[in-house]
Design a protein around this motif. Structure first.
Motif, mmCIF file in Angstrom:
data_model
loop_
_atom_site.group_PDB
_atom_site.id
_atom_site.type_symbol
_atom_site.label_atom_id
_atom_site.label_comp_id
_atom_site.label_asym_id
_atom_site.label_seq_id
_atom_site.Cartn_x
_atom_site.Cartn_y
_atom_site.Cartn_z
ATOM 1 N N THR A 173 49.079 -14.296 6.433
ATOM 2 C CA THR A 173 48.463 -13.258 7.163
ATOM 3 C C THR A 173 46.990 -13.210 6.913
ATOM 4 O O THR A 173 46.443 -13.307 5.870
ATOM 5 N N VAL A 174 46.430 -12.833 8.111
ATOM 6 C CA VAL A 174 44.829 -12.926 8.039
ATOM 7 C C VAL A 174 44.648 -11.554 8.396
ATOM 8 O O VAL A 174 44.898 -10.946 9.311
ATOM 9 N N VAL A 175 43.537 -10.828 7.778
ATOM 10 C CA VAL A 175 42.910 -9.655 7.875
ATOM 11 C C VAL A 175 41.494 -9.811 8.597
ATOM 12 O O VAL A 175 40.840 -10.340 7.830
ATOM 13 N N VAL A 176 41.140 -9.345 9.994
ATOM 14 C CA VAL A 176 40.072 -9.644 10.412
ATOM 15 C C VAL A 176 39.229 -8.145 10.573
ATOM 16 O O VAL A 176 39.763 -7.370 10.611
ATOM 17 N N ALA A 177 37.961 -8.399 10.600
ATOM 18 C CA ALA A 177 37.148 -7.073 10.848
ATOM 19 C C ALA A 177 37.389 -6.814 12.094
ATOM 20 O O ALA A 177 37.291 -7.662 13.034
ATOM 21 N N ALA A 178 37.202 -5.328 12.256
ATOM 22 C CA ALA A 178 37.298 -4.735 13.528
ATOM 23 C C ALA A 178 36.359 -5.126 14.671
ATOM 24 O O ALA A 178 36.536 -5.309 15.736
ATOM 25 N N ASP A 179 35.012 -5.048 14.067
ATOM 26 C CA ASP A 179 34.016 -5.503 15.102
ATOM 27 C C ASP A 179 34.025 -7.004 15.612
ATOM 28 O O ASP A 179 33.123 -7.345 16.384
ATOM 29 N N THR A 180 34.895 -7.972 14.673
ATOM 30 C CA THR A 180 34.873 -9.295 15.245
ATOM 31 C C THR A 180 36.583 -9.770 15.593
ATOM 32 O O THR A 180 36.560 -10.661 16.023
ATOM 33 N N TYR A 181 37.123 -8.540 16.245
ATOM 34 C CA TYR A 181 38.661 -8.618 16.481
ATOM 35 C C TYR A 181 38.813 -9.753 17.544
ATOM 36 O O TYR A 181 39.662 -10.721 17.655
ATOM 37 N N LEU A 182 38.011 -9.317 18.757
ATOM 38 C CA LEU A 182 38.136 -9.910 19.989
ATOM 39 C C LEU A 182 37.459 -11.426 19.898
ATOM 40 O O LEU A 182 38.259 -12.654 20.199
ATOM 41 N N GLU A 183 36.512 -11.531 19.267
ATOM 42 C CA GLU A 183 35.942 -12.756 19.074
ATOM 43 C C GLU A 183 36.690 -13.735 18.077
ATOM 44 O O GLU A 183 36.939 -14.862 18.309
ATOM 45 N N SER A 184 37.677 -13.082 17.139
ATOM 46 C CA SER A 184 38.494 -13.876 16.188
ATOM 47 C C SER A 184 39.760 -14.335 17.068
ATOM 48 O O SER A 184 39.956 -15.430 16.745
ATOM 49 N N ALA A 185 39.968 -13.439 17.923
ATOM 50 C CA ALA A 185 41.174 -13.607 18.767
ATOM 51 C C ALA A 185 41.153 -14.984 19.672
ATOM 52 O O ALA A 185 41.811 -15.969 19.745
ATOM 53 N N MET A 186 39.793 -14.829 20.218
ATOM 54 C CA MET A 186 39.221 -16.161 21.025
ATOM 55 C C MET A 186 39.329 -17.229 20.207
ATOM 56 O O MET A 186 39.828 -18.606 20.619
ATOM 57 N N LEU A 187 38.746 -17.446 19.058
ATOM 58 C CA LEU A 187 38.683 -18.575 17.986
ATOM 59 C C LEU A 187 40.234 -19.020 17.755
ATOM 60 O O LEU A 187 40.371 -20.209 17.678
#
Length: 199
Positions: free
Chosen positions: A31-45
């Protein structure tokens, strides 16, 4: 922990960097918790980085963490949890993101990354009131358009706020306040007049 999960965790740490607030492994899942302000960018990565290659979004849901863990939860109230699958690497991942404002829960839409998120995000909006910035068609999907509130929130009344019925005189559906009366259900075998007395 298996070597595959160790490798996945290492790849996530390397690709996401500070975007990942935490990476945990439990019960054979990462499970990875990502920061809300980088959610879309993280999803693309997560989708585009060859060492991860999560091509498929399996599921996405909203979560209300109010009173989670018997009230010991101290984080944000609303979260979005996604489950991803990498067919190429044959591994799965749970991604969590928390809305920063409990009174106005908002996260980015990941429909530009995985279009299968469309109806899942609509469901999370409908049932939890979580807004997805950038979603092209964010409207109710399970409740009717006149519905008031979000029924999966933990502070939503069990009986609801309104009920609807068909009015034969008006020949249409009408909304009215809930008419369910609260009552206490007592098993038939327990009667106060016989309690503690001779059998």
């Amino acid at each position: 922990m298996s070597d595959r999960l160790v490798q996945l965790s290492a790849n996530l740490e390397k690709v996401l960097g500070k975007r990942a607030l935490s990476i945990e492994t439990a019960l054979g899942e990462v499970t990875v918790v990502v920061a809300a302000d980088t959610y879309l960018e993280s999803a693309m990565l997560l989708r585009d980085e060859p060492s991860l290659a999560f091509e498929q979004l399996i599921d996405l849901c909203g979560v209300d963490y109010q009173d989670f863990g018997d009230g010991s939860w101290s984080g944000q109230r609303f979260g979005v949890v996604s489950h991803l699958l990498s067919i190429q690497h044959n591994w799965r991942l749970r991604v969590r993101v928390f809305a920063l404002d409990d009174s106005y829960p908002l996260v980015a839409s990941i429909t530009p990354v995985w279009n299968s998120a469309n109806w899942f995000e609509r469901e999370a909006f409908d049932l939890f009131g979580i807004l997805f910035e950038g979603h092209d068609d964010l409207r109710r999907i399970l409740t009717d358009y006149g519905f008031i509130g979000h029924p999966f929130r933990k502070d939503f009344p069990i009986s609801g706020n309104v009920e609807m019925r068909y009015d034969p005189e008006l020949k249409r559906v009408v909304y009215q306040p809930v008419t369910i009366e609260a009552r206490e259900i007592t098993p038939r075998i327990v009667r106060e007049e016989q309690y503690g007395g001779p059998a």
